[in-house]
Motif scaffolding. Sequence first.
Motif, short mmCIF file in Angstrom:
data_model
loop_
_atom_site.label_atom_id
_atom_site.label_comp_id
_atom_site.label_asym_id
_atom_site.label_seq_id
_atom_site.Cartn_x
_atom_site.Cartn_y
_atom_site.Cartn_z
N ALA A 108 0.86 -1.22 -0.12
CA ALA A 108 -0.18 -0.06 0.30
C ALA A 108 0.94 1.21 -0.06
O ALA A 108 1.82 1.40 0.91
N GLU A 109 0.77 2.06 -0.99
CA GLU A 109 1.41 3.24 -1.14
C GLU A 109 0.52 4.26 -2.04
O GLU A 109 0.39 4.18 -3.00
N GLY A 110 0.38 5.50 -1.24
CA GLY A 110 -0.57 6.40 -2.21
C GLY A 110 -1.69 6.01 -2.41
O GLY A 110 -2.58 5.48 -1.58
N GLN A 111 -2.32 5.78 -3.79
CA GLN A 111 -3.51 5.71 -4.15
C GLN A 111 -3.68 4.23 -4.51
O GLN A 111 -4.57 3.73 -5.23
N ILE A 112 -2.47 3.55 -4.49
CA ILE A 112 -2.46 2.12 -4.83
C ILE A 112 -2.26 1.09 -4.04
O ILE A 112 -1.37 1.19 -2.97
N ALA A 113 -3.30 -0.04 -3.76
CA ALA A 113 -2.90 -1.12 -2.91
C ALA A 113 -3.07 -2.42 -3.46
O ALA A 113 -3.85 -2.53 -4.59
N ALA A 114 -2.40 -3.20 -3.22
CA ALA A 114 -2.31 -4.59 -3.72
C ALA A 114 -2.08 -5.74 -2.60
O ALA A 114 -1.57 -5.47 -1.80
N GLU A 129 -9.19 10.48 -6.78
CA GLU A 129 -9.40 11.55 -5.79
C GLU A 129 -10.56 11.73 -5.35
O GLU A 129 -10.90 12.21 -4.14
N ALA A 130 -11.64 11.21 -6.05
CA ALA A 130 -13.12 11.30 -5.55
C ALA A 130 -13.43 10.22 -4.54
O ALA A 130 -14.63 10.03 -3.93
N GLY A 131 -12.60 9.21 -4.49
CA GLY A 131 -12.65 8.18 -3.42
C GLY A 131 -13.40 6.85 -4.04
O GLY A 131 -13.64 5.93 -3.31
N GLY A 173 -15.63 -1.26 -10.17
CA GLY A 173 -15.38 -0.07 -9.16
C GLY A 173 -16.41 -0.07 -8.10
O GLY A 173 -17.48 -0.51 -8.07
N ARG A 174 -15.93 0.64 -6.97
CA ARG A 174 -16.95 0.51 -5.82
C ARG A 174 -16.54 1.93 -5.20
O ARG A 174 -15.34 2.55 -5.08
N TYR A 175 -17.75 2.43 -4.52
CA TYR A 175 -17.49 3.54 -3.54
C TYR A 175 -18.61 3.14 -2.33
O TYR A 175 -19.61 2.90 -2.44
N SER A 176 -18.13 3.73 -1.26
CA SER A 176 -19.13 3.78 -0.13
C SER A 176 -18.92 4.91 0.85
O SER A 176 -17.69 5.55 0.85
N PHE A 177 -19.96 5.19 1.70
CA PHE A 177 -19.77 6.21 2.54
C PHE A 177 -20.67 5.83 3.89
O PHE A 177 -21.46 4.90 3.79
#
Length: 369
Positions: A308-314, A341-343, A365-369
């Motif tokens: 995990a670093e910045g906006q990338i995770a694996a 950037e939008a999450g 793609g996924r997004y949750s809040f």
Amino acid sequence: MKAIFAVTALAAAISTQAFAADTETEVSYLGSMDAFFQVDLLDDGAKTVGLTEDDDDGEGVEIAMETTIVHGPFSGSLGLEYYSEDDDAAIIVGDIIITDGNLSFGQVGSLMSTDEYAGDMLDYEPWDDDEDADQVADVAAGFKYMVMEGFYVQLQGTDEDGADYGVAAQYTGSSDALSYVVEGEAQLSDVSGVDDEYFFGAGVTYSVDAFTAAAAVNHFYNNGLLEDDGVTSAPGQDTEYALEISADVAGASLYAGWTDYSTETEDDEFLELTAAYAVTETITAGVGYEYTTAEDAGDYFYGTLAYAEGQIAASLEAGLEDFDAETTHAYIFADVVYTSEAGVAYYTEFERESSSDATTLTMGGRYSF
């Protein structure tokens, strides 16, 4: 008609203002969406486009609104929710309670907590196949009274067939690094042929900077044991216990848990061991091992690697299931996630299961809040 309407509207407005002045409300919202494109790499490249329906991890399709209401001694919540798994909307009303000093009544819930205190205690395997068997009562309503700090007693009722009313008590305390709980309940029935049920539990936790250790024991008496024909069985009793310890040692996170689901039954113990180590600031490696005393089944070993670093995770996980049996099943799972950037999380997943010969590649793609 206009005058009557005006007076009625004014009265309603005054009533609403008075209600609002005495009532505290808080509204919260929750939502998630996960859309995917999947290719079955072994089934002639069969392709699927859809919406994930698993809402357990908050990554399915869900939208909900909850309003928490407090008016004097009254508190409760009212909500609307929709899950794609059910493809239906529902009104959810929960935890309506009146609190007057040390006395609370309404949907007070269960006092019991040691049924999931340590290890894997919540999954009581000898009764897993019986939907009517529970370690503790499912409390629908009750009266709870705080005798003193940490000491509660409760008169309760359940929505289980044949269990009309019950009593419960719990005492919790702490001293420096030590905390403990002692509790018990009795579900009593006036229905002919339905036996009373009892539960007793005790748990203790010792926590310092270096490690945390916990242990618990539960004793059950006739807690919903049923025969296949639906006739209540003769009263039976059993005891389970569990131990667990977690620690941070030299940069590694370690965990060990032991659960004996039944002292009356052999070959049902469960051991879980995990370890994770931060190799660098961005890379973490881990291993896990699950052992059961059941012969030729259940043992499970896996290794993990995460970045995990910045906006990338694996991540990468590979393991062997039932490797103490004649037939051992292997699996591998790998994924890469980029968060915008939008999450919004855009992901690619690869999964291979030797037990079913399933091999899939999924993008979505996924997004949750």
